[in-house]
Motif scaffolding. Structure first.
Motif, PDB file in Angstrom:
ATOM      1  N   ASP A 122      61.283  58.729  72.719  1.00  0.00           N
ATOM      2  CA  ASP A 122      62.368  59.074  71.803  1.00  0.00           C
ATOM      3  C   ASP A 122      63.732  58.701  72.370  1.00  0.00           C
ATOM      4  N   LYS A 123      63.960  59.019  73.625  1.00  0.00           N
ATOM      5  CA  LYS A 123      65.276  58.761  74.223  1.00  0.00           C
ATOM      6  C   LYS A 123      65.555  57.263  74.301  1.00  0.00           C
ATOM      7  N   ALA A 124      64.580  56.500  74.762  1.00  0.00           N
ATOM      8  CA  ALA A 124      64.774  55.049  74.855  1.00  0.00           C
ATOM      9  C   ALA A 124      64.895  54.425  73.478  1.00  0.00           C
ATOM     10  N   ALA A 125      64.125  54.931  72.510  1.00  0.00           N
ATOM     11  CA  ALA A 125      64.189  54.385  71.159  1.00  0.00           C
ATOM     12  C   ALA A 125      65.546  54.656  70.526  1.00  0.00           C
ATOM     13  N   ALA A 126      66.082  55.851  70.753  1.00  0.00           N
ATOM     14  CA  ALA A 126      67.397  56.172  70.198  1.00  0.00           C
ATOM     15  C   ALA A 126      68.481  55.294  70.809  1.00  0.00           C
ATOM     16  N   ALA A 127      68.374  55.028  72.101  1.00  0.00           N
ATOM     17  CA  ALA A 127      69.377  54.195  72.764  1.00  0.00           C
ATOM     18  C   ALA A 127      69.279  52.746  72.330  1.00  0.00           C
ATOM     19  N   ALA A 128      68.049  52.268  72.051  1.00  0.00           N
ATOM     20  CA  ALA A 128      67.861  50.870  71.667  1.00  0.00           C
ATOM     21  C   ALA A 128      67.900  50.662  70.164  1.00  0.00           C
ATOM     22  N   GLY A 129      67.958  51.753  69.401  1.00  0.00           N
ATOM     23  CA  GLY A 129      67.998  51.627  67.959  1.00  0.00           C
ATOM     24  C   GLY A 129      66.693  51.210  67.345  1.00  0.00           C
ATOM     25  N   ILE A 130      65.590  51.695  67.885  1.00  0.00           N
ATOM     26  CA  ILE A 130      64.268  51.346  67.375  1.00  0.00           C
ATOM     27  C   ILE A 130      63.503  52.622  67.072  1.00  0.00           C
ATOM     28  N   MET A 131      62.214  52.513  66.806  1.00  0.00           N
ATOM     29  CA  MET A 131      61.394  53.659  66.423  1.00  0.00           C
ATOM     30  C   MET A 131      60.512  54.110  67.575  1.00  0.00           C
ATOM     31  N   ALA A 132      60.095  55.372  67.513  1.00  0.00           N
ATOM     32  CA  ALA A 132      59.185  55.949  68.509  1.00  0.00           C
ATOM     33  C   ALA A 132      58.201  56.861  67.802  1.00  0.00           C
ATOM     34  N   ASP A 133      56.996  56.921  68.319  1.00  0.00           N
ATOM     35  CA  ASP A 133      55.965  57.782  67.751  1.00  0.00           C
ATOM     36  C   ASP A 133      54.998  58.164  68.858  1.00  0.00           C
TER      37      ASP A 133
END
Length: 345
Positions: free
Chosen positions: A156-167
């Motif tokens: 979640d943290k990396a996805a939020a920083a990169a502007g992508i999705m996480a699951d």
């Protein structure tokens, strides 16, 4: 090694004066790897040199089969969404890969399994620039349900920083993976087809941004590797041994131990049964298939009578209708006896 003044060092096998005796001929036929380890079961025999080597020896073509709807042995809706084959670039489903030397530091990075699918550890997400440079659009974590509330394994943290999705796909233990394989595979394919409606997807010149999924766990060597192996088994129609070999060629540190091999073998049996059902469904004529539809619920079929139902029937019976003499009851004269009786000696 023996030394020669004119030729320098030469192998002992080429030195005529060496006492070395060759015990086995060196041949160019493929060597085999035993990937099984299942007690009492036959070993997986997978040749190391599968495929044809190009002249520069940099690319190995393992399989040149074309992937499309006809080669996918499962019904749409099981592992892929409706219209998947019209919305995804099917050219990415290839088993062609570049042969590279493995080094110890590569275990901290993600390795590409397919052009749109990578396998790696949690640690590679610490470098946001690395995540962006790899072009990931979905970070899929395979983690334990027990540690999930602590969010120790999360993208979640990396996805939020990169502007992508996480699951995430949470499992209680490795044994539960076999029931979660279909959901994980469908999650990957839904993202490739745009079913998740990624709000961050960019549209350039009328073309949607290419999607790429990173499947990871804490080490990138166990649960996440098993999910990627299961994905390859389904989408490329290969068995567990070939898929395991394929993944380990790309991520050399992937550890597939005997219990996980048995789980993958069980999943292979499930896939085989699903293929048989799907083939039978296509071979049966439509007018016969209609008669084989499951019966609809009918009011005639009732559930088993409960003890309360029998008790209510007894209350409805009048006293003069009660049987007191046991006529018609073959067990009326039977007397109760203890389960054990002393023997008289």
């Amino acid at each position: 090694m023996s030394s020669d003044s004119s030729l320098g060092e030469v192998p002992m096998s080429l030195d005529s004066q060496s006492p070395y005796v060759r015990t086995q001929e060196y041949i160019s036929t493929p060597r085999y790897s035993n990937l099984s380890g299942t007690p009492g079961g036959p070993p997986y025999r997978v040749p190391y040199g599968i495929g044809n080597n190009d002249s520069d020896n940099s690319t190995v073509i393992v399989d040149a089969k074309i992937f499309n709807r006809d080669t996918h042995d499962f019904a749409e809706g099981d592992f892929v969404c409706q219209g998947f084959f019209n919305r995804v670039d099917l050219g990415g489903f290839t088993r062609r890969f570049n042969v590279s030397q493995w080094n110890y530091e590569m275990r901290r990075q993600a390795q590409s399994v397919l052009p749109f699918l990578s396998l790696g550890p949690l640690s590679c997400l610490r470098d946001i620039e690395y995540v962006r440079s790899q072009g990931f659009t979905l970070l899929l974590a395979i983690r334990s349900r027990k540690s999930a509330p602590a969010r120790l394994v999360s993208g979640d943290k990396a996805a939020a920083a990169a502007g992508i999705m996480a699951d995430t796909v949470d499992v209680l233990d490795n044994q539960e993976l076999i029931s979660e394989f279909p959901r994980a595979i469908r999650r990957i394919n839904d993202h490739l087809a745009g079913e998740d409606e990624n709000p961050n997807a960019m549209v350039l010149s009328g073309l949607q941004q290419k999607r790429k999924v990173l499947v990871f766990c804490e080490s990138g060597n166990e649960r996440s590797a098993a999910v990627v192996i299961a994905y390859v088994m389904v989408m490329l129609n290969i068995n567990a041994a070939e898929a395991t070999y394929m993944i380990q060629q790309r991520r050399f540190c992937a550890s597939i131990e005997d219990p996980m091999k048995r789980i993958l073998a069980a999943f292979e049996s499930i896939l085989s049964a699903k293929r048989d059902v799907e083939r039978a469904r296509h071979t049966i004529p439509p007018h016969i298939a209609a008669t084989l539809a499951p019966p609809s619920s009918s009011p005639i079929l009732t559930k088993k009578r409960s003890f309360q139902d029998h008790r209510n029937d007894d209350h409805l019976m009048d006293d003069d209708e009660m049987e007191v003499d046991g006529d018609g009851d073959p067990f009326f004269e039977r007397k109760p006896s203890a389960p054990f009786q002393d023997r008289v000696v």
